[in-house]
Design an enzyme around this catalytic site. Structure first.
Site, PDB file in Angstrom:
ATOM      1  N   LYS A   8      52.217 -24.071  66.289  1.00 42.42           N
ATOM      2  CA  LYS A   8      53.115 -22.985  65.868  1.00 42.42           C
ATOM      3  C   LYS A   8      52.371 -21.908  65.089  1.00 42.42           C
ATOM      4  O   LYS A   8      52.520 -20.720  65.367  1.00 42.42           O
ATOM      5  CB  LYS A   8      54.256 -23.519  64.983  1.00 42.42           C
ATOM      6  CG  LYS A   8      55.256 -24.396  65.680  1.00 42.42           C
ATOM      7  CD  LYS A   8      56.464 -24.691  64.789  1.00 42.42           C
ATOM      8  CE  LYS A   8      56.136 -25.439  63.512  1.00 42.42           C
ATOM      9  NZ  LYS A   8      55.693 -26.826  63.725  1.00 42.42           N
ATOM     10  N   ARG A  83      64.811 -24.930  60.572  1.00 38.45           N
ATOM     11  CA  ARG A  83      64.478 -26.293  60.984  1.00 38.45           C
ATOM     12  C   ARG A  83      65.680 -27.217  60.909  1.00 38.45           C
ATOM     13  O   ARG A  83      65.564 -28.383  61.282  1.00 38.45           O
ATOM     14  CB  ARG A  83      63.393 -26.854  60.065  1.00 38.45           C
ATOM     15  CG  ARG A  83      61.981 -26.747  60.616  1.00 38.45           C
ATOM     16  CD  ARG A  83      61.044 -27.153  59.484  1.00 38.45           C
ATOM     17  NE  ARG A  83      59.827 -27.762  59.911  1.00 38.45           N
ATOM     18  CZ  ARG A  83      58.629 -27.221  59.723  1.00 38.45           C
ATOM     19  NH1 ARG A  83      58.500 -26.047  59.171  1.00 38.45           N
ATOM     20  NH2 ARG A  83      57.554 -27.877  60.076  1.00 38.45           N
ATOM     21  N   ARG A 122      42.970 -32.893  62.717  1.00 35.19           N
ATOM     22  CA  ARG A 122      43.097 -31.755  61.792  1.00 35.19           C
ATOM     23  C   ARG A 122      42.993 -32.226  60.335  1.00 35.19           C
ATOM     24  O   ARG A 122      42.428 -31.534  59.494  1.00 35.19           O
ATOM     25  CB  ARG A 122      44.434 -31.044  62.023  1.00 35.19           C
ATOM     26  CG  ARG A 122      44.591 -29.801  61.190  1.00 35.19           C
ATOM     27  CD  ARG A 122      45.830 -29.020  61.551  1.00 35.19           C
ATOM     28  NE  ARG A 122      47.022 -29.569  60.939  1.00 35.19           N
ATOM     29  CZ  ARG A 122      48.254 -29.092  61.126  1.00 35.19           C
ATOM     30  NH1 ARG A 122      48.443 -28.081  61.937  1.00 35.19           N
ATOM     31  NH2 ARG A 122      49.280 -29.620  60.525  1.00 35.19           N
ATOM     32  N   ARG A 128      44.776 -31.717  54.516  1.00 35.61           N
ATOM     33  CA  ARG A 128      46.145 -31.464  54.065  1.00 35.61           C
ATOM     34  C   ARG A 128      46.753 -32.762  53.576  1.00 35.61           C
ATOM     35  O   ARG A 128      46.606 -33.804  54.199  1.00 35.61           O
ATOM     36  CB  ARG A 128      46.990 -30.913  55.231  1.00 35.61           C
ATOM     37  CG  ARG A 128      46.930 -29.418  55.338  1.00 35.61           C
ATOM     38  CD  ARG A 128      47.646 -28.898  56.549  1.00 35.61           C
ATOM     39  NE  ARG A 128      49.017 -29.374  56.691  1.00 35.61           N
ATOM     40  CZ  ARG A 128      49.942 -28.730  57.409  1.00 35.61           C
ATOM     41  NH1 ARG A 128      49.634 -27.593  57.999  1.00 35.61           N
ATOM     42  NH2 ARG A 128      51.146 -29.226  57.541  1.00 35.61           N
ATOM     43  N   ARG A 139      57.041 -37.079  59.755  1.00 34.62           N
ATOM     44  CA  ARG A 139      57.350 -35.684  60.099  1.00 34.62           C
ATOM     45  C   ARG A 139      57.933 -35.583  61.519  1.00 34.62           C
ATOM     46  O   ARG A 139      58.802 -34.774  61.780  1.00 34.62           O
ATOM     47  CB  ARG A 139      56.099 -34.810  59.950  1.00 34.62           C
ATOM     48  CG  ARG A 139      55.713 -34.628  58.483  1.00 34.62           C
ATOM     49  CD  ARG A 139      54.360 -33.977  58.313  1.00 34.62           C
ATOM     50  NE  ARG A 139      54.350 -32.615  58.764  1.00 34.62           N
ATOM     51  CZ  ARG A 139      53.263 -31.974  59.198  1.00 34.62           C
ATOM     52  NH1 ARG A 139      52.108 -32.590  59.245  1.00 34.62           N
ATOM     53  NH2 ARG A 139      53.350 -30.723  59.577  1.00 34.62           N
TER      54      ARG A 139
HETATM   55  P1  AMP Z   1      54.649 -26.617  58.499  1.00 33.62           P
HETATM   56  O1  AMP Z   1      53.361 -26.061  58.037  1.00 33.62           O
HETATM   57  O2  AMP Z   1      55.548 -25.594  59.135  1.00 33.62           O
HETATM   58  O3  AMP Z   1      54.488 -27.836  59.363  1.00 33.62           O
HETATM   59  O4  AMP Z   1      55.450 -27.103  57.190  1.00 33.62           O
HETATM   60  C1  AMP Z   1      54.873 -28.055  56.318  1.00 33.62           C
HETATM   61  C2  AMP Z   1      55.948 -28.679  55.438  1.00 33.62           C
HETATM   62  O5  AMP Z   1      56.607 -27.653  54.675  1.00 33.62           O
HETATM   63  C3  AMP Z   1      57.069 -29.394  56.178  1.00 33.62           C
HETATM   64  O6  AMP Z   1      56.745 -30.718  56.536  1.00 33.62           O
HETATM   65  C4  AMP Z   1      58.169 -29.346  55.113  1.00 33.62           C
HETATM   66  O7  AMP Z   1      57.926 -30.279  54.076  1.00 33.62           O
HETATM   67  C5  AMP Z   1      57.986 -27.957  54.528  1.00 33.62           C
HETATM   68  N1  AMP Z   1      58.757 -26.955  55.297  1.00 33.62           N
HETATM   69  C6  AMP Z   1      58.269 -25.926  56.040  1.00 33.62           C
HETATM   70  N2  AMP Z   1      59.256 -25.219  56.593  1.00 33.62           N
HETATM   71  C7  AMP Z   1      60.412 -25.809  56.208  1.00 33.62           C
HETATM   72  C8  AMP Z   1      61.782 -25.564  56.485  1.00 33.62           C
HETATM   73  N3  AMP Z   1      62.169 -24.563  57.302  1.00 33.62           N
HETATM   74  N4  AMP Z   1      62.698 -26.385  55.905  1.00 33.62           N
HETATM   75  C9  AMP Z   1      62.319 -27.385  55.084  1.00 33.62           C
HETATM   76  N5  AMP Z   1      61.048 -27.700  54.816  1.00 33.62           N
HETATM   77  C10 AMP Z   1      60.099 -26.915  55.361  1.00 33.62           C
END
Ligand code: AMP
Length: 187
Positions: A8, A83, A122, A128, A139
């Site tokens: 993404k 989400r 990664r 991370r 996740r």
């Molecule tokens: P990402 O980098 O988009 O995979 O997001 C990493 C983490 O940030 C996710 O696993 C959630 O803990 C948090 N996060 C990101 N976007 C959202 C969202 N729209 N709603 C809730 N938590 C989010």
């Protein structure tokens, strides 16, 4: 949209550059807040570390503020938001109040087991805190339970574009660009 590790962030940056609009990545905003040690960052960190979603009211408030900024006035690309169904409803309401709506929802599709392996690689590179195998699997569960219903929602609305993201990055990029060619950035 797409499960963790589908690409993404990479494709959002590229597509947004192509369209000339800012990327609004909730994951990046949360990680920046964690790094800066802000109150929001402290709230978000335990959810990120556990592979859980940050509560909707926190996430929605953050996006509401971000979408009101000047640079999002002529368009934006959301990465990792909405989400949950609640987030999708709040986003509709925010945009309706501004007299606009979503043009497209791009869904990156990849086999989950392939993604687990991708994320573990990664993790070695980026370190991370949410890239341990246990958290990665959590996740995916959260994505299936809470985010996959949005794929149907946007499909029913006729704005969903599904892309096979297991191909190499350049091929996926071409397909993502084809979606962009269907979009007219606001003047
Ligand atoms: P990402 O980098 O988009 O995979 O997001 C990493 C983490 O940030 C996710 O696993 C959630 O803990 C948090 N996060 C990101 N976007 C959202 C969202 N729209 N709603 C809730 N938590 C989010």
């Amino acid at each position: 949209m797409g499960p963790p590790g589908a690409g993404k962030g990479t494709h959002a940056d590229h597509l947004a550059g192509h369209l000339g609009v800012p990327v609004i990545s909730t994951g990046d905003i949360f990680r920046a807040q964690v790094a800066d040690g802000t109150e929001l960052g402290r709230t978000a960190q335990r959810f990120l570390d556990a592979g859980e979603y940050v509560p909707d009211e926190v996430t929605n408030a953050m996006v509401r503020e971000r979408l009101a900024a000047d640079d999002a006035h002529f368009g934006f690309l959301l990465d990792g938001y909405p989400r949950t169904l609640d987030q999708a409803a709040v986003l509709d309401e925010i945009l309706a109040a501004q007299g606009r709506s979503l043009d497209a929802a791009v869904v990156l599709q990849v086999d989950p087991e392939e993604l687990v392996q991708r994320l573990l690689r990664r993790a070695e590179i980026e370190h991370r805190s949410d890239d341990t195998e246990e958290v990665i699997r959590r996740r995916f569960e959260v994505y299936d339970a809470q985010t996959s219903p949005l794929v149907s929602l946007y499909g029913n609305r006729g704005i969903r574009h599904e892309i096979d993201a297991s191909a190499d990055i350049d091929t996926v990029r071409i397909h993502v660009r084809q979606v962009a060619s269907l979009l007219q950035p606001a003047a």
